[in-house]
Design an enzyme around this catalytic site. Structure first.
Site, short mmCIF file in Angstrom:
data_model
loop_
_atom_site.label_atom_id
_atom_site.label_comp_id
_atom_site.label_asym_id
_atom_site.label_seq_id
_atom_site.Cartn_x
_atom_site.Cartn_y
_atom_site.Cartn_z
N GLU A 156 0.82 -1.21 0.00
CA GLU A 156 0.00 0.00 0.00
C GLU A 156 0.86 1.27 0.00
OE1 GLU A 156 -2.21 -2.92 2.80
OE2 GLU A 156 -0.20 -2.64 1.98
N CYS B 293 -0.56 0.17 7.84
CA CYS B 293 -0.96 0.63 6.50
C CYS B 293 -2.29 1.38 6.55
CB CYS B 293 -1.06 -0.56 5.56
SG CYS B 293 0.55 -1.23 5.11
N THR C 222 19.99 -38.82 -1.89
CA THR C 222 19.80 -38.04 -3.11
C THR C 222 21.08 -37.28 -3.46
OG1 THR C 222 17.43 -37.79 -2.72
CG2 THR C 222 18.47 -36.17 -4.16
N ASP D 73 22.55 -38.28 -7.04
CA ASP D 73 22.23 -37.32 -8.09
C ASP D 73 23.15 -36.11 -8.14
OD1 ASP D 73 20.14 -39.01 -8.62
OD2 ASP D 73 18.63 -37.76 -7.66
N LEU E 248 12.76 -40.65 2.69
CA LEU E 248 12.56 -39.38 3.39
C LEU E 248 11.19 -38.79 3.06
CD1 LEU E 248 13.61 -37.25 5.30
CD2 LEU E 248 14.90 -36.23 3.39
#
Length: 365
Positions: A55, A87, A199, A203, A296
């Site tokens: 605002e 505000c 992971t 990966d 997981l």
């Protein structure tokens, strides 16, 4: 339900477009538009916590034209002193005559009080314009307020037969480039992305948004033993920060090496998805993306820290009884006991399909 004018709906939708430009955790995403005599004279959005609210920016943009104007905002204006002043007082000082609000703020410090303050001062206030879209945009903020935890999203890519890798662990690439680009964009909207040690070992992901100027999430690696490689991409923190969550006393020598590389290491006992999300809540995060493996992922679902699932499905079949699936054992014995997603949606992403939905709340034990 009140019928809202097309112009009011259009302006609130514009607020949502503006709001998406912010990176505001733990604050909500908010945009504002000032309209005078049917013409947009000011716009703004909340860029980040501690900075002025939407605002204020919209009123600054409008200047003197704000007097007698209508201001649109997707979330109720605050009426309390936090990191910034209220505000509502800025709106009153600017002399706007009408305020259109997308949704009431769920934060009890605000909820309804900002609207009441404006109405008491004689302003016309309309509430609930495009309310569903407003709630959808700030679903993470709403969840954080109600549950005192970040909003969890489980994302994975799988083949048509439900595999996230071959029997040899190979997974690059299941989906095509369009889907991978969509994931990069998703990461840019999240505050953290979580993987497990397996992971990381298999990966070696970068876990960034892959955007030259785009924001990157905090990369979080959960590993109780800290049996992790020394040459992982995520240890390079010049592009994005990395946090390792582990248990007390795990692999002290690696902990020291990581800290020397400016990787943050935090010990949590016991290290669970629930404990991790509690910790990330206190770090003022809103949205956490889980890009972990099946074991997981199953624990995260079972502990109630995943609220939304996003599955990218490729038209490929790899087979293999030992090929990994996206979610490990949840103890489900019958189809009647399966977790049924709510508000399921699907869309094409290039050659692939994205199916998303929301997990039902956990039933108390």
């Amino acid at each position: 339900m009140t019928d809202h004018s097309p112009s009011d709906s259009q302006m609130i939708r514009r607020c949502l477009e503006l709001a998406r430009q912010g990176h505001t955790a733990p604050n909500p995403l908010v945009g504002a538009v000032v309209v005078k005599d049917g013409v947009v004279v000011g716009e703004g959005f909340h860029p980040a916590a501690g900075q002025p609210h939407a605002e204020v920016f919209a009123l600054r943009s409008a200047g003197s034209q704000a007097r007698g104007a209508t201001i649109y905002v997707n979330l109720e204006p605050c009426n309390h002193y936090g990191r910034t002043p209220p505000c509502t007082e800025a709106l009153l000082a600017a002399g706007v005559s009408r305020v259109v609000v997308g949704m009431v703020d769920p934060d009890l410090r605000v909820s309804g009080r900002g609207i009441a303050r404006l109405r008491e001062a004689g302003l016309e206030v309309e509430v609930g314009v495009e309310e569903f879209l407003c709630q959808e945009l700030n679903e993470a903020f709403i969840h954080r307020v109600h549950h005192h935890r970040p909003f969890g999203i489980l994302k994975y890519a799988m083949t048509l037969d439900g595999k996230i890798a071959t029997t040899q662990g190979h997974s690059s690439w299941i989906t095509d480039q369009a889907a991978r680009t969509a994931v990069h964009q998703l990461r840019s909207t999240c505050d953290a992305v979580v993987i497990g040690g397996n992971t990381l070992r298999l990966d070696n992901p970068q876990l960034t948004s892959h955007q030259a100027a785009g924001p990157n999430p905090l990369r979080v690696v959960m590993s109780r033993t800290l049996n992790l490689p020394l040459d992982a991409w995520v240890w390079q923190v010049d592009q994005a920060p990395t946090l390792v969550l582990t248990e007390p006393g795990a692999n002290p020598s690696l902990q020291e090496l990581l800290r020397q590389q400016r990787v943050e290491v935090v010990e949590i006992a016991p290290l669970t998805p629930s404990a991790a999300m509690d910790y990330l809540y206190h770090r003022e995060l809103l949205t956490v993306l889980w890009e972990c493996g099946g074991v997981l992922a199953a624990r995260a679902i079972a502990e109630g820290v995943v609220q939304k699932v996003m599955a990218f499905i490729a038209g490929k079949i790899v087979g293999g009884t030992q090929a990994p699936s996206p979610v490990g054992d949840l103890g489900v014995q019958t189809m009647a006991a399966a977790l049924v997603l709510e508000r399921v949606a699907w869309q094409g992403v290039g050659k692939d399909l994205l199916v998303s939905g929301y997990l039902p709340p956990l039933k108390p034990p």
